[in-house]
Design a protein around this motif. Sequence first.
Motif, PDB file in Angstrom:
ATOM      1  N   ARG A 112     -15.678  -1.059  -3.257  1.00 36.39           N
ATOM      2  CA  ARG A 112     -15.714  -1.181  -4.627  1.00 36.39           C
ATOM      3  C   ARG A 112     -16.715  -0.056  -5.153  1.00 36.39           C
ATOM      4  O   ARG A 112     -16.630   0.714  -6.019  1.00 36.39           O
ATOM      5  CB  ARG A 112     -16.480  -2.575  -4.867  1.00 36.39           C
ATOM      6  N   LYS A 113     -17.913   0.122  -4.358  1.00 38.61           N
ATOM      7  CA  LYS A 113     -18.915   1.199  -4.772  1.00 38.61           C
ATOM      8  C   LYS A 113     -18.211   2.583  -4.696  1.00 38.61           C
ATOM      9  O   LYS A 113     -18.413   3.435  -5.638  1.00 38.61           O
ATOM     10  CB  LYS A 113     -20.222   0.969  -4.202  1.00 38.61           C
ATOM     11  N   ARG A 114     -17.808   2.755  -3.656  1.00 42.91           N
ATOM     12  CA  ARG A 114     -17.170   4.190  -3.380  1.00 42.91           C
ATOM     13  C   ARG A 114     -15.996   4.304  -4.561  1.00 42.91           C
ATOM     14  O   ARG A 114     -15.939   5.528  -5.074  1.00 42.91           O
ATOM     15  CB  ARG A 114     -16.405   4.325  -1.887  1.00 42.91           C
ATOM     16  N   LEU A 115     -15.108   3.300  -5.005  1.00 45.66           N
ATOM     17  CA  LEU A 115     -14.176   3.485  -6.027  1.00 45.66           C
ATOM     18  C   LEU A 115     -14.836   3.749  -7.291  1.00 45.66           C
ATOM     19  O   LEU A 115     -14.532   4.846  -8.006  1.00 45.66           O
ATOM     20  CB  LEU A 115     -13.112   2.154  -6.208  1.00 45.66           C
ATOM     21  N   ILE A 116     -15.819   3.282  -7.705  1.00 47.74           N
ATOM     22  CA  ILE A 116     -16.662   3.397  -8.967  1.00 47.74           C
ATOM     23  C   ILE A 116     -17.277   4.759  -9.272  1.00 47.74           C
ATOM     24  O   ILE A 116     -17.130   5.329  -9.881  1.00 47.74           O
ATOM     25  CB  ILE A 116     -17.671   2.151  -9.023  1.00 47.74           C
ATOM     26  N   GLN A 147       0.681  -1.079   0.187  1.00 50.31           N
ATOM     27  CA  GLN A 147       0.069  -0.047  -0.008  1.00 50.31           C
ATOM     28  C   GLN A 147       1.070   1.251  -0.078  1.00 50.31           C
ATOM     29  O   GLN A 147       0.530   2.210  -0.937  1.00 50.31           O
ATOM     30  CB  GLN A 147      -0.769   0.070   1.159  1.00 50.31           C
ATOM     31  N   GLN A 148       1.739   1.191   0.988  1.00 49.38           N
ATOM     32  CA  GLN A 148       2.806   2.532   0.727  1.00 49.38           C
ATOM     33  C   GLN A 148       3.501   2.787  -0.541  1.00 49.38           C
ATOM     34  O   GLN A 148       3.881   3.767  -0.965  1.00 49.38           O
ATOM     35  CB  GLN A 148       3.767   2.227   1.822  1.00 49.38           C
ATOM     36  N   GLN A 149       3.980   1.386  -1.065  1.00 51.27           N
ATOM     37  CA  GLN A 149       4.481   1.735  -2.331  1.00 51.27           C
ATOM     38  C   GLN A 149       3.798   2.192  -3.584  1.00 51.27           C
ATOM     39  O   GLN A 149       4.026   3.132  -4.367  1.00 51.27           O
ATOM     40  CB  GLN A 149       5.125   0.190  -2.775  1.00 51.27           C
ATOM     41  N   LEU A 150       2.378   1.471  -3.538  1.00 53.41           N
ATOM     42  CA  LEU A 150       1.572   2.191  -4.683  1.00 53.41           C
ATOM     43  C   LEU A 150       1.186   3.640  -4.222  1.00 53.41           C
ATOM     44  O   LEU A 150       0.932   4.227  -5.224  1.00 53.41           O
ATOM     45  CB  LEU A 150       0.194   1.366  -4.766  1.00 53.41           C
ATOM     46  N   ALA A 151       1.064   3.887  -3.176  1.00 50.04           N
ATOM     47  CA  ALA A 151       0.549   5.116  -2.786  1.00 50.04           C
ATOM     48  C   ALA A 151       1.712   6.341  -3.131  1.00 50.04           C
ATOM     49  O   ALA A 151       1.416   7.515  -3.543  1.00 50.04           O
ATOM     50  CB  ALA A 151       0.192   5.351  -1.228  1.00 50.04           C
ATOM     51  N   THR A 152       2.929   5.699  -2.809  1.00 47.99           N
ATOM     52  CA  THR A 152       3.962   6.590  -3.221  1.00 47.99           C
ATOM     53  C   THR A 152       4.171   6.771  -4.924  1.00 47.99           C
ATOM     54  O   THR A 152       4.460   8.094  -5.322  1.00 47.99           O
ATOM     55  CB  THR A 152       5.602   6.024  -2.783  1.00 47.99           C
ATOM     56  N   CYS A 153       3.864   5.987  -5.667  1.00 46.49           N
ATOM     57  CA  CYS A 153       3.756   6.086  -6.966  1.00 46.49           C
ATOM     58  C   CYS A 153       2.679   7.418  -7.608  1.00 46.49           C
ATOM     59  O   CYS A 153       3.047   8.084  -8.362  1.00 46.49           O
ATOM     60  CB  CYS A 153       3.490   4.791  -7.666  1.00 46.49           C
ATOM     61  N   TRP A 154       1.475   7.337  -6.977  1.00 44.52           N
ATOM     62  CA  TRP A 154       0.687   8.196  -6.986  1.00 44.52           C
ATOM     63  C   TRP A 154       0.989   9.664  -6.608  1.00 44.52           C
ATOM     64  O   TRP A 154       0.702  10.529  -7.251  1.00 44.52           O
ATOM     65  CB  TRP A 154      -0.807   7.788  -6.495  1.00 44.52           C
ATOM     66  N   PHE A 161     -15.305  -6.263  -3.073  1.00 44.51           N
ATOM     67  CA  PHE A 161     -14.487  -5.891  -1.864  1.00 44.51           C
ATOM     68  C   PHE A 161     -15.363  -4.493  -1.302  1.00 44.51           C
ATOM     69  O   PHE A 161     -16.293  -4.125  -1.748  1.00 44.51           O
ATOM     70  CB  PHE A 161     -13.027  -5.434  -2.055  1.00 44.51           C
ATOM     71  N   ASN A 162     -15.191  -4.253  -0.098  1.00 43.11           N
ATOM     72  CA  ASN A 162     -16.030  -3.338   0.604  1.00 43.11           C
ATOM     73  C   ASN A 162     -15.951  -1.971  -0.049  1.00 43.11           C
ATOM     74  O   ASN A 162     -16.861  -1.106   0.072  1.00 43.11           O
ATOM     75  CB  ASN A 162     -15.587  -3.011   2.043  1.00 43.11           C
ATOM     76  N   ILE A 179      -8.681   4.687  -0.387  1.00 43.68           N
ATOM     77  CA  ILE A 179      -9.182   3.368  -0.893  1.00 43.68           C
ATOM     78  C   ILE A 179      -8.338   2.284  -0.880  1.00 43.68           C
ATOM     79  O   ILE A 179      -8.662   1.342  -0.084  1.00 43.68           O
ATOM     80  CB  ILE A 179      -9.911   3.710  -2.313  1.00 43.68           C
ATOM     81  N   ILE A 180      -7.241   2.549  -1.265  1.00 47.64           N
ATOM     82  CA  ILE A 180      -6.255   1.333  -1.335  1.00 47.64           C
ATOM     83  C   ILE A 180      -5.636   0.995  -0.025  1.00 47.64           C
ATOM     84  O   ILE A 180      -5.087   0.139   0.142  1.00 47.64           O
ATOM     85  CB  ILE A 180      -4.965   1.645  -2.538  1.00 47.64           C
ATOM     86  N   GLU A 181      -5.640   2.166   0.888  1.00 47.10           N
ATOM     87  CA  GLU A 181      -5.251   1.821   2.351  1.00 47.10           C
ATOM     88  C   GLU A 181      -6.296   0.982   2.904  1.00 47.10           C
ATOM     89  O   GLU A 181      -5.739   0.503   4.240  1.00 47.10           O
ATOM     90  CB  GLU A 181      -4.945   3.259   3.073  1.00 47.10           C
ATOM     91  N   ASN A 182      -7.405   0.918   2.569  1.00 44.16           N
ATOM     92  CA  ASN A 182      -8.313   0.163   3.407  1.00 44.16           C
ATOM     93  C   ASN A 182      -8.508  -1.031   2.580  1.00 44.16           C
ATOM     94  O   ASN A 182      -9.372  -1.886   3.049  1.00 44.16           O
ATOM     95  CB  ASN A 182      -9.770   0.992   3.221  1.00 44.16           C
ATOM     96  N   ILE A 183      -7.874  -1.717   1.747  1.00 44.06           N
ATOM     97  CA  ILE A 183      -7.798  -2.916   1.014  1.00 44.06           C
ATOM     98  C   ILE A 183      -6.745  -3.831   1.607  1.00 44.06           C
ATOM     99  O   ILE A 183      -5.628  -3.302   1.551  1.00 44.06           O
ATOM    100  CB  ILE A 183      -7.639  -2.811  -0.261  1.00 44.06           C
ATOM    101  N   ALA A 184      -6.945  -5.032   2.302  1.00 43.15           N
ATOM    102  CA  ALA A 184      -5.907  -5.695   2.992  1.00 43.15           C
ATOM    103  C   ALA A 184      -5.618  -6.894   2.039  1.00 43.15           C
ATOM    104  O   ALA A 184      -4.444  -7.496   2.073  1.00 43.15           O
ATOM    105  CB  ALA A 184      -6.429  -6.360   4.340  1.00 43.15           C
ATOM    106  N   ASP A 185      -6.540  -7.441   1.020  1.00 44.45           N
ATOM    107  CA  ASP A 185      -6.215  -8.316   0.134  1.00 44.45           C
ATOM    108  C   ASP A 185      -5.153  -7.870  -0.945  1.00 44.45           C
ATOM    109  O   ASP A 185      -5.446  -6.995  -1.826  1.00 44.45           O
ATOM    110  CB  ASP A 185      -7.487  -9.242  -0.517  1.00 44.45           C
TER     111      ASP A 185
END
Length: 260
Positions: free
Chosen positions: A190-194, A105-112, A187-188, A132-138
């Motif tokens: 999903r709707k917020r992301l869309i 999560q930290q690596q992907l957030a750093t890219c953005w 995932f939880n 959003i990605i910080e709340n995804i554990a999978d």
Amino acid sequence: MNDSNELFPFPLVPESGKADNQNSETTSLPAFPGSSDSEESEAPLTSAELRGIRQLLVVSRANRADEEIPATPITPVAPVAQITVAPATVAVQAEMAVKPEKILQQQLATCWKNLRLSEPCEIEVRNQLIEIIENIADMRILSCVWGAANSLLPLKHSLRHGTPDQKIFTLIMLGERFLQSLAGISFNERKRLIKTVARYLSEVSETCSFIQMEGEPFNQQYHERAPGSMPSGKSVREMHSFLVTSRSSNQVVKTALVLT
């Protein structure tokens, strides 16, 4: 010499030849040790010569003593059981305690965060995507979400020279690719992301609205069933494309491809 057993006599040597041979033999051969001739030729050592020989012997013995290398004692090697390993520092232990999904999560957030964004809408969308990605554990879902949304930023600056039709065509295509990348993933967030992506595409378009309708009742006026849908389905289970409407006329520009 009629008798075969009779040998020929040795040749006679004259007396003068014998004398010459004896003289040559006596002069060419060295004197035998212990004879009177050798004693006369080799004189005994003097006292000074004996002292010199003794000094040479003392020096030779001293040189041999210096050349001898004394034996060095061999230090015993410590057994393996006595070798101790220093404990890890607190920082290393804290890093090892971090879960793998948190590191990703930290690596992907750093890219953005490293993207150079100037539009306020894009900065806002980036911050929401990071939340959003910080709340995804999978980790598998996290990778799919990041891969689907990563191609959307930045977008507005890239479409500045396109015509209105070209812009709407590009946004529709990007929206379909984004939704189809999330097909079959639940995932939880999903709707917020869309909803976040639909609002972002609407702001980039400036003339059309992209609408998220997962969980809404199925309507043939707005929706088109995707392959694999249940014909008797009454609600939208999954969107494969957004519903696009015109802001000026409120008419449907493109129906949504959905799974019922």
